[in-house]
Structure formats: C-alpha cells, structure tokens
Design a protein around this motif. Structure first.
Motif, PDB file in Angstrom:
ATOM      1  N   UNK A 153       4.949  -0.888  -8.955  1.00  0.00           N
ATOM      2  CA  UNK A 153       6.086  -0.768  -9.877  1.00  0.00           C
ATOM      3  C   UNK A 153       5.967   0.581 -10.574  1.00  0.00           C
ATOM      4  N   UNK A 154       7.065   1.169 -10.857  1.00  0.00           N
ATOM      5  CA  UNK A 154       7.231   2.479 -11.501  1.00  0.00           C
ATOM      6  C   UNK A 154       6.940   3.647 -10.559  1.00  0.00           C
ATOM      7  N   UNK A 155       6.611   3.403  -9.297  1.00  0.00           N
ATOM      8  CA  UNK A 155       6.303   4.503  -8.381  1.00  0.00           C
ATOM      9  C   UNK A 155       7.574   5.229  -7.947  1.00  0.00           C
ATOM     10  N   UNK A 156       7.440   6.531  -7.763  1.00  0.00           N
ATOM     11  CA  UNK A 156       8.471   7.353  -7.140  1.00  0.00           C
ATOM     12  C   UNK A 156       7.834   7.961  -5.903  1.00  0.00           C
ATOM     13  N   UNK A 157       8.330   7.587  -4.750  1.00  0.00           N
ATOM     14  CA  UNK A 157       7.776   8.063  -3.474  1.00  0.00           C
ATOM     15  C   UNK A 157       6.287   7.734  -3.365  1.00  0.00           C
ATOM     16  N   UNK A 158       5.887   6.602  -3.909  1.00  0.00           N
ATOM     17  CA  UNK A 158       4.495   6.166  -3.838  1.00  0.00           C
ATOM     18  C   UNK A 158       3.599   6.741  -4.919  1.00  0.00           C
ATOM     19  N   UNK A 159       4.158   7.549  -5.827  1.00  0.00           N
ATOM     20  CA  UNK A 159       3.380   8.197  -6.884  1.00  0.00           C
ATOM     21  C   UNK A 159       3.686   7.516  -8.218  1.00  0.00           C
ATOM     22  N   UNK A 160       2.644   7.088  -8.901  1.00  0.00           N
ATOM     23  CA  UNK A 160       2.780   6.541 -10.247  1.00  0.00           C
ATOM     24  C   UNK A 160       2.271   7.603 -11.215  1.00  0.00           C
ATOM     25  N   UNK A 161       3.086   7.937 -12.198  1.00  0.00           N
ATOM     26  CA  UNK A 161       2.737   8.973 -13.172  1.00  0.00           C
ATOM     27  C   UNK A 161       2.576   8.330 -14.541  1.00  0.00           C
ATOM     28  N   UNK A 162       1.514   8.707 -15.237  1.00  0.00           N
ATOM     29  CA  UNK A 162       1.311   8.216 -16.595  1.00  0.00           C
ATOM     30  C   UNK A 162       0.460   9.212 -17.353  1.00  0.00           C
ATOM     31  N   UNK A 163       0.363   9.006 -18.651  1.00  0.00           N
ATOM     32  CA  UNK A 163      -0.500   9.833 -19.499  1.00  0.00           C
ATOM     33  C   UNK A 163      -1.611   8.937 -20.017  1.00  0.00           C
ATOM     34  N   UNK A 164      -2.816   9.491 -20.080  1.00  0.00           N
ATOM     35  CA  UNK A 164      -3.969   8.696 -20.494  1.00  0.00           C
ATOM     36  C   UNK A 164      -4.688   9.388 -21.649  1.00  0.00           C
ATOM     37  N   UNK A 165      -4.446   8.947 -22.854  1.00  0.00           N
ATOM     38  CA  UNK A 165      -5.130   9.404 -24.069  1.00  0.00           C
ATOM     39  C   UNK A 165      -5.005  10.896 -24.349  1.00  0.00           C
ATOM     40  N   UNK A 166      -4.210  11.614 -23.584  1.00  0.00           N
ATOM     41  CA  UNK A 166      -3.992  13.041 -23.792  1.00  0.00           C
ATOM     42  C   UNK A 166      -2.586  13.362 -23.300  1.00  0.00           C
ATOM     43  N   UNK A 167      -2.104  14.567 -23.555  1.00  0.00           N
ATOM     44  CA  UNK A 167      -0.770  14.938 -23.042  1.00  0.00           C
ATOM     45  C   UNK A 167      -0.731  15.166 -21.526  1.00  0.00           C
ATOM     46  N   UNK A 168      -1.894  15.298 -20.883  1.00  0.00           N
ATOM     47  CA  UNK A 168      -1.889  15.594 -19.447  1.00  0.00           C
ATOM     48  C   UNK A 168      -1.340  14.406 -18.648  1.00  0.00           C
ATOM     49  N   UNK A 169      -0.728  14.730 -17.530  1.00  0.00           N
ATOM     50  CA  UNK A 169      -0.207  13.697 -16.631  1.00  0.00           C
ATOM     51  C   UNK A 169      -1.266  13.334 -15.611  1.00  0.00           C
ATOM     52  N   UNK A 170      -1.274  12.064 -15.245  1.00  0.00           N
ATOM     53  CA  UNK A 170      -2.127  11.590 -14.157  1.00  0.00           C
ATOM     54  C   UNK A 170      -1.203  11.056 -13.079  1.00  0.00           C
ATOM     55  N   UNK A 171      -1.391  11.555 -11.862  1.00  0.00           N
ATOM     56  CA  UNK A 171      -0.595  11.139 -10.719  1.00  0.00           C
ATOM     57  C   UNK A 171      -1.471  10.278  -9.822  1.00  0.00           C
ATOM     58  N   UNK A 172      -1.119   9.013  -9.648  1.00  0.00           N
ATOM     59  CA  UNK A 172      -1.777   8.163  -8.649  1.00  0.00           C
ATOM     60  C   UNK A 172      -0.913   8.264  -7.402  1.00  0.00           C
ATOM     61  N   UNK A 173      -1.497   8.799  -6.326  1.00  0.00           N
ATOM     62  CA  UNK A 173      -0.736   9.231  -5.163  1.00  0.00           C
ATOM     63  C   UNK A 173      -1.077   8.390  -3.938  1.00  0.00           C
ATOM     64  N   UNK A 174      -0.050   7.858  -3.279  1.00  0.00           N
ATOM     65  CA  UNK A 174      -0.224   7.088  -2.045  1.00  0.00           C
ATOM     66  C   UNK A 174      -0.561   8.020  -0.885  1.00  0.00           C
ATOM     67  N   UNK A 175      -1.175   7.482   0.162  1.00  0.00           N
ATOM     68  CA  UNK A 175      -1.553   8.327   1.302  1.00  0.00           C
ATOM     69  C   UNK A 175      -0.380   9.076   1.933  1.00  0.00           C
ATOM     70  N   UNK A 176       0.823   8.504   1.932  1.00  0.00           N
ATOM     71  CA  UNK A 176       1.961   9.165   2.581  1.00  0.00           C
ATOM     72  C   UNK A 176       2.989   9.706   1.583  1.00  0.00           C
ATOM     73  N   UNK A 177       2.591   9.878   0.328  1.00  0.00           N
ATOM     74  CA  UNK A 177       3.536  10.337  -0.691  1.00  0.00           C
ATOM     75  C   UNK A 177       4.111  11.717  -0.394  1.00  0.00           C
ATOM     76  N   UNK A 178       3.287  12.640   0.069  1.00  0.00           N
ATOM     77  CA  UNK A 178       3.782  13.994   0.311  1.00  0.00           C
ATOM     78  C   UNK A 178       4.775  14.010   1.463  1.00  0.00           C
ATOM     79  N   UNK A 179       4.547  13.191   2.462  1.00  0.00           N
ATOM     80  CA  UNK A 179       5.521  13.081   3.556  1.00  0.00           C
ATOM     81  C   UNK A 179       6.841  12.558   3.001  1.00  0.00           C
TER      82      UNK A 179
END
Length: 133
Positions: free
Chosen positions: A98-124
């Motif tokens: 849930x919340x994935x875009x093209x297999x990528x889940x984006x969130x922020x963790x205790x800082x302003x930086x983004x964390x991208x959780x990326x699926x194996x075929x997300x770039x494709x």
C-alpha cells in the motif's frame, strides 16, 4: 464511518498525523514536474540519486546518512521485514505494498530525508534501464 478497515490502523498510522503549520506560497512554486508526462522521470531520478543502503541494520545506516536513502527489497517478506523495522505500514493489496508508486514506497524516518523502499523491478516500471548501484 470507519471505512473498510473498521479503523484498524487509525491509532498507529493516522492519529499521529498533524496539520502542517508552515505557510507555503503555492502560487510561487513551479509544480510542473508533477504533470503526468514529467513525474515518472522526476521520481526515477530521485530514486536513482538516493544513496543505496544494504544489510540487516538498514535503519541505523539510513539514520546516519545525509541525504535520501534507497533500500531495495527482494519480495513481500523482505519488504514486510524492512517496513516493520522502520515502523511503517506493512500491508499489501493486490500484490503491491500500500502507498507504493511503481513498487516504491517513500517515507521519512525521524529526519527530513526521504527513504525509498524499492522493488526489484521498480526502475523498469519507471521506464529506466539503469541498474541499482
């Protein structure tokens, strides 16, 4: 009205959300990158430029890196393990997180930086042929 989950995730994920208290002059910001014809490329570049993090201690590594972070997950079980470590929503629907875009889940963790959780075929899916480094 509680919705289809009957409020199951409200306390954990929705209740902590607060209204932004920083004024934003939206009319002075160029948001053209959000257009449907431009966003996939913009998003793919953000993912590509994020620093890759590997290993069992990704939370600690991600916390200690300046800038955005990219963590690739192998499958559903791997995603759920990583999501649990960060305390983010682990649920999947119709074969994607849930919340994935093209297999990528984006969130922020205790800082302003983004964390991208990326699926194996997300770039494709994003139309990119470069490999994750």
């Amino acid at each position: 009205m509680l919705g289809s989950s009957f409020g199951q995730f409200f306390k954990q994920y929705l209740e902590p959300i607060k209204l932004n208290d920083v004024r934003v002059e939206w009319k002075s910001i160029d948001l053209s990158f959000l257009r449907e014809d431009k966003y996939p490329r913009h998003f793919a570049e953000m993912v590509k430029n994020a620093k890759p993090v590997y290993g069992p201690d990704v939370v600690l590594k991600a916390y200690n890196i300046d800038g955005d972070v990219r963590i690739q997950y192998r499958d559903k079980a791997d995603f759920e393990r990583i999501a649990h470590q960060f305390g983010i929503f682990e649920e999947w629907k119709d074969g994607i997180p849930r919340t994935a875009y093209k297999g990528v889940v984006v969130f922020r963790y205790q800082t302003p930086r983004r964390i991208f959780l990326v699926a194996p075929d997300s770039l494709r899916q994003l139309g990119k042929d470069w490999k994750m480094a």
